[in-house]
Motif scaffolding. Structure first.
Motif, PDB file in Angstrom:
ATOM      1  N   GLY A 238      73.771  16.480  32.444  1.00 58.28           N
ATOM      2  CA  GLY A 238      73.094  17.398  33.342  1.00 58.28           C
ATOM      3  C   GLY A 238      73.881  17.586  34.619  1.00 58.28           C
ATOM      4  O   GLY A 238      74.746  16.764  34.964  1.00 58.28           O
ATOM      5  N   LYS A 239      73.623  18.667  35.293  1.00 53.01           N
ATOM      6  CA  LYS A 239      74.190  18.923  36.618  1.00 53.01           C
ATOM      7  C   LYS A 239      73.061  19.528  37.438  1.00 53.01           C
ATOM      8  O   LYS A 239      73.103  20.664  37.895  1.00 53.01           O
ATOM      9  CB  LYS A 239      75.385  19.878  36.516  1.00 53.01           C
ATOM     10  N   ASP A 240      72.012  18.717  37.617  1.00 48.26           N
ATOM     11  CA  ASP A 240      70.725  19.237  38.055  1.00 48.26           C
ATOM     12  C   ASP A 240      70.751  19.675  39.514  1.00 48.26           C
ATOM     13  O   ASP A 240      71.343  19.025  40.376  1.00 48.26           O
ATOM     14  CB  ASP A 240      69.639  18.182  37.842  1.00 48.26           C
ATOM     15  N   ALA A 241      70.077  20.786  39.755  1.00 51.36           N
ATOM     16  CA  ALA A 241      70.046  21.398  41.077  1.00 51.36           C
ATOM     17  C   ALA A 241      68.679  21.227  41.716  1.00 51.36           C
ATOM     18  O   ALA A 241      67.650  21.189  41.035  1.00 51.36           O
ATOM     19  CB  ALA A 241      70.370  22.889  40.971  1.00 51.36           C
ATOM     20  N   ALA A 242      68.687  21.151  43.056  1.00 50.87           N
ATOM     21  CA  ALA A 242      67.455  21.206  43.844  1.00 50.87           C
ATOM     22  C   ALA A 242      67.562  22.405  44.770  1.00 50.87           C
ATOM     23  O   ALA A 242      68.613  22.646  45.370  1.00 50.87           O
ATOM     24  CB  ALA A 242      67.265  19.932  44.660  1.00 50.87           C
ATOM     25  N   PRO A 384      76.613  25.874  32.478  1.00 49.83           N
ATOM     26  CA  PRO A 384      76.158  25.770  31.087  1.00 49.83           C
ATOM     27  C   PRO A 384      75.126  24.674  30.858  1.00 49.83           C
ATOM     28  O   PRO A 384      74.528  24.604  29.784  1.00 49.83           O
ATOM     29  CB  PRO A 384      77.442  25.476  30.311  1.00 49.83           C
ATOM     30  N   TYR A 385      74.918  23.807  31.871  1.00 56.38           N
ATOM     31  CA  TYR A 385      73.912  22.758  31.733  1.00 56.38           C
ATOM     32  C   TYR A 385      72.522  23.322  32.010  1.00 56.38           C
ATOM     33  O   TYR A 385      72.365  24.261  32.779  1.00 56.38           O
ATOM     34  CB  TYR A 385      74.188  21.618  32.716  1.00 56.38           C
ATOM     35  N   GLY A 386      71.516  22.698  31.415  1.00 53.87           N
ATOM     36  CA  GLY A 386      70.151  23.135  31.664  1.00 53.87           C
ATOM     37  C   GLY A 386      69.155  22.031  31.388  1.00 53.87           C
ATOM     38  O   GLY A 386      68.252  22.182  30.568  1.00 53.87           O
ATOM     39  N   THR A 406      65.918  25.635  32.832  1.00 54.04           N
ATOM     40  CA  THR A 406      66.051  24.205  32.525  1.00 54.04           C
ATOM     41  C   THR A 406      64.877  23.748  31.673  1.00 54.04           C
ATOM     42  O   THR A 406      63.863  24.433  31.564  1.00 54.04           O
ATOM     43  CB  THR A 406      66.080  23.363  33.816  1.00 54.04           C
ATOM     44  N   GLY A 407      65.016  22.562  31.091  1.00 55.12           N
ATOM     45  CA  GLY A 407      63.940  22.004  30.285  1.00 55.12           C
ATOM     46  C   GLY A 407      62.816  21.409  31.098  1.00 55.12           C
ATOM     47  O   GLY A 407      61.682  21.323  30.635  1.00 55.12           O
TER      48      GLY A 407
END
Length: 486
Positions: A238-242, A384-386, A406-407
């Motif tokens: 993941g490359k999770d965003a806030a 491409p991550y989600g 995202t999931g």
């Protein structure tokens, strides 16, 4: 040929224990034993499996201190974080054990007008033997999400843990045996080793495989399983965003993002690696984040890097961002030690740099200034991550969350979905596919069987017969127009 693996304390390199490296024939034997045990496990039915799983939960809980200490020493995370990981694992075991029957019971379906003399229903059946390949960052919680769910659904499980945390896995599996001495061997089986052992599990005859790990390794697992047409569940990087909106509670957002980014030394696939904050509140948010992180010390708030090679990746990302023009609000290259990394905050790096584009998996975070929420959403989705994301806003949170591809999304929090056992977990794109946890996780580890039962014949009007009368064949075109042409 390697015969064993030494498990090391990542903070000291002390040898904690030794496990064997199982070779392909041994992995196949473990799978065969699991298949033999599957009939007994399925015959227990939902009430029996619930009883066994809850006994396992009690065994884990009653010996919590021993397991917490082992998790702390082998993974490196603080004892408080190890306790939290165990607590969430127990919550998920309990939920799946108590809800499997309700979620997976047969359901009736309408037979439709043409087959009104039939009844129709769908049953959900276990696959049989499920293989699980677990990670090292959450060596208890993450594989448990697949293992407990697959067991509750009626499957037996062969579990291959990371070579960095095999002792936690052995303790976890042995606890099931101690809690259920009447169960035959093979309900939950441990196979230890390296990547070759994991590859062997893909081809050992399992009926489905769940893998958690990097995107690159996930591709290899999927390819190996494809050779045997084994379906897979992949929970990858993941490359999770806030996103921090102008109307956010900034102190609360900074506190949550600090934990989401730095907790577990940043070694969290659903942790926060990118922040997009509206310009009007950027400076105030950074001041709040700085205040929180000034009190966060490696070795106390979080542990060492579990995998030594990860240090080089973090260093490359930080150096690349600084060279490209990022401002280091906190930390920098000098923050990266031989075992521990101090918190690093990189402000406004170019969107093309590695610290934005690639999974870092360390206690670093990028903060990017945006002119609008539309820009924040576009940038958050432009990878491409989600896997997961977080939104901080008093008035627009739901609107923003619905636009994130995202999931999972946490609103005014981070990682909230991971603590709720009834919610599914999974990603899209380079973050994988399939779901664990919740009803969707239980369904993921079962296959459907459709049952159509003719309740009574209709003389002379059977559509599914060579003895259909000619008048019925002549009626079919009219029936098509009457039913579907109006």
């Amino acid at each position: 040929m390697t015969t064993h693996i030494d498990s090391l304390d990542p903070a000291t390199n002390e040898v904690l224990g030794r496990v064997p490296v199982l070779h392909p024939e041994e992995v196949r034997a473990a799978t065969a034993q699991a298949r033999t045990a599957a009939r007994w496990w399925q015959d227990q039915g939902y009430p029996g499996r619930r009883r066994h799983l809850l006994a396992w939960r009690r065994q884990l809980a009653r010996h919590a201190e021993e397991l917490i200490d082992l998790l702390h020493r082998e993974n490196g995370k603080p004892r408080a974080d190890a306790a939290l990981e165990l607590l969430l694992s127990l919550e998920h075991i309990e939920w799946t054990a108590k809800n499997a029957h309700r979620v997976l019971r047969p359901t009736k379906r309408s037979p439709g007008l043409l087959t009104r003399n039939f009844s129709a229903r769908v049953e959900r059946l276990p696959f049989g033997v499920v293989g699980v390949i677990g990670p090292w960052n959450y060596p208890l919680y993450t594989p448990n999400g697949s293992i407990a769910t697959a067991l509750a659904a009626g499957n037996t499980v062969v579990f291959k843990p990371s070579e960095y945390t095999p002792l936690v896995a052995r303790w976890y599996v042995d606890a099931f045996t101690r809690a259920n001495p009447e169960a035959p061997p093979g309900i939950l089986t441990l196979v230890t080793g390296d990547g070759q052992t994991g590859a062997a599990l893909c081809g050992a005859g399992v009926d489905k495989l769940a893998f958690t790990g990097s995107t690159a390794t996930g591709r290899k697992v999927m390819g190996a399983c494809a050779e045997q047409l084994v379906p897979v569940v992949l929970e990858l990087g993941g490359k999770d965003a806030a996103i921090v909106a102008a109307d956010a509670d900034l102190p609360a957002a900074a506190d949550a993002i600090a934990f989401g980014a730095m907790g577990n030394a940043g070694q969290t696939c659903v942790g926060i690696e990118r922040v997009y904050v509206e310009r009007s509140v950027r400076d105030r948010f950074l001041a709040e984040l700085d205040e929180v992180l000034r009190g966060v010390a490696p070795g106390i708030a979080y542990g060492p890097m579990t995998m030594p090679g990860q240090l080089d990746i973090v260093r490359r990302h930080v150096d690349d961002a600084i060279a490209a023009g990022a401002f280091t609000m906190l930390g920098g290259s000098d923050s990266i030690g031989t075992r521990y990394i101090e918190p690093v905050v990189l402000v406004d790096p170019p969107h093309t740099c590695a610290a934005i584009q690639e999974e870092t998996f360390g206690p670093t975070v990028t903060v990017t200034t945006v002119e609008s929420i539309d820009e924040a959403v576009r940038l958050a989705n432009d990878l491409p991550y989600g896997l997961a994301a977080a939104v901080f806003s008093r008035r627009r949170a739901r609107e923003i969350a619905q636009q994130l591809d995202t999931g999972q999304v946490s609103v005014n929090s981070v990682l909230g979905f991971a603590a709720i056992a009834s919610l599914p977990l999974g990603g899209r794109g380079h973050s994988g596919f399939g779901r664990i946890h919740g009803p969707e996780g239980l369904q993921e580890f079962t296959r459907t069987r459709a049952i159509a039962t003719q309740r009574f014949p209709i003389p002379g009007i059977s559509l599914l017969s060579f003895r259909r009368p000619p008048w019925l064949d002549r009626l079919l075109p009219r029936l098509i127009t009457w039913l579907h042409g109006r």
